[in-house]
Design an enzyme around this catalytic site. Structure first.
Site, PDB file in Angstrom:
ATOM      1  CG  HIS A 134      50.218  44.148  32.360  1.00 37.33           C
ATOM      2  ND1 HIS A 134      49.479  44.246  33.523  1.00 37.33           N
ATOM      3  CD2 HIS A 134      51.382  43.573  32.734  1.00 37.33           C
ATOM      4  CE1 HIS A 134      50.161  43.768  34.535  1.00 37.33           C
ATOM      5  NE2 HIS A 134      51.327  43.358  34.085  1.00 37.33           N
ATOM      6  CG  ASP A 164      46.137  45.093  33.518  1.00 35.53           C
ATOM      7  OD1 ASP A 164      46.223  44.743  32.331  1.00 35.53           O
ATOM      8  OD2 ASP A 164      47.093  45.032  34.323  1.00 35.53           O
ATOM      9  CB  SER A 237      51.347  40.883  36.446  1.00 33.71           C
ATOM     10  OG  SER A 237      52.038  42.035  36.834  1.00 33.71           O
TER      11      SER A 237
END
Length: 395
Positions: A134, A164, A237
């Site tokens: 993402h 992801d 992230s």
């Protein structure tokens, strides 16, 4: 008698003088007692419960600076830029018209640049970087800021939406590589540190513990996650989750924030899973997983189910038409207890087992149907990137 009394008085005065002298010495030289005990080989009176600083693999530690120094150089900042096309809207002045029709296009569409902040980890001396999908999704320009200040252009090698995860490649020399052992296990209660680029602040370290392992955030996903209370913020992230010795144990991926009335609930992809994705993407550019073509739920234990009180396994909730399970004769409400040579613990366990199977291979699945044992052979298919609409399922 007088002689004895005089002797006792002499001893008492000598003892008092000795105690007074010892008191004065202890004030002027506080560590004298410890030195004397060491000189004569006597045990120390220091309480054993006091914390001790150690750099060994075992025992408590007062600082994680060595672990951070070992891991931080391999953590990078990622700046993913993409072009977004937007249409300007003219809104109705009447609130009712706004609610019914929204806005009207006003002039030509325009483009603007949008930048996503994230983190990544260098996992290979050839320049491969693991990050979150993402972070780099739909990006047309990706810049990677290295620990030593160098900036490198990155290209996308491949991505996997299921986990992801994404793999980037940069061209640079003398790259610091993360230390990790794919099969190293973490336990709830282990100290972990998150390193990343929260809100663009660069190389920020937060500390917590492993709250749980084996978390499954989607019933249809074959992956599991490490849950941690180490602070993971926007920009973390794709960054590193390390243990107290500086070994990479996971890739930070998401958090459940205060909007959900949650605090201290973050998730990381275990390196065991991340390494499998990394190797497949480097080799082929994508990830291949096995698929049985069914959805599962926990086994409902009832008095007439024919199952023991501590039943394991899964109950088939849905079967995809034309899928491997349907072709083999598996039906909704079947109880699956074993796949191949392995017992099935729960839905997440079965998802991981089927994902590890090679498409085209055959596997025996056994269980119970209406209390009666059955055994079927299933030909594994490749898990589709997008599962069919659930409205098309039987059952």
């Amino acid at each position: 008698m007088k002689h004895a009394a005089g002797l006792l008085g002499f001893i008492a005065r000598f003892a008092i003088l000795g105690l007074a002298l010892a008191f004065v010495v202890s004030l002027l030289w506080p560590t004298s007692g410890e030195h004397l005990r060491e000189r004569f080989g006597l045990a120390s009176t220091t309480p054993s419960s006091l914390p001790v600083t150690t750099t060994g693999a075992a025992g408590p530690t007062l600082s994680y600076a060595d672990a951070v120094a070992r891991a931080a150089p391999s953590v990078v900042n990622i700046y993913a830029n993409k072009t977004v096309t937007e249409q300007a809207l003219r809104m109705y002045t009447d609130p009712l018209m706004q609610r019914l029709f929204g806005g009207m296009p006003a002039g030509p569409a325009y483009k603007r640049r949008e930048q996503s902040l994230g983190s990544g980890v260098i996992v290979n001396a050839d320049g491969y970087v693991l990050t979150n999908n993402h972070v780099i999704a739909n990006a047309d320009d990706i810049q990677v800021l290295l620990y030593d200040g160098r900036v490198a252009q990155a290209k996308i090698v491949g991505a996997d939406q299921e986990t992801d995860l994404a793999v980037l490649k940069i061209d640079a020399n003398n790259l610091p590589v993360a230390h990790f052992q794919p099969h190293a296990s973490v336990r709830p209660g282990d100290v972990v540190l998150a390193i990343g680029n929260p809100f663009g602040l660069n190389q920020t370290v937060t500390m917590g513990i492993v709250s749980a392992i084996g978390r499954q955030l989607s019933s249809s996903s074959p992956e599991d996650f490490i849950q941690t209370d180490a602070a993971i913020n926007l920009g973390n992230s794709g960054g590193a989750l390390i243990d107290a010795r500086g070994n990479l144990v996971g890739i930070n991926t998401l958090l459940i924030g205060k909007a959900a009335n949650a605090e201290g609930i973050g998730f990381a992809i275990p390196m065991d899973s991340a390494k499998k994705v990394l190797d497949q993407i480097i080799d082929t550019g994508h990830v291949v997983r096995g698929w049985l073509g069914a959805d599962y739920a926990f086994v409902p234990v009832a008095a007439d189910s024919g199952l023991p009180a501590a039943a394991r396994g899964v109950q088939v909730s849905d079967v995809y038409p034309g899928g491997p399970a349907a072709s083999a004769g598996i039906q909704p409400h079947d109880i699956l207890l074993r796949i191949g040579d392995d017992d099935i613990a729960d839905p997440a366990d079965l998802r991981r087992h089927e994902a590890a199977l090679k498409p085209g291979s055959k596997v025996d699945v056994s269980g119970l149907r209406n209390g009666a044992p059955f055994r079927l052979s299933v030909t594994i298919a490749q898990r589709p990137s997008v599962l069919p609409d659930s409205s098309s399922l039987d059952g």
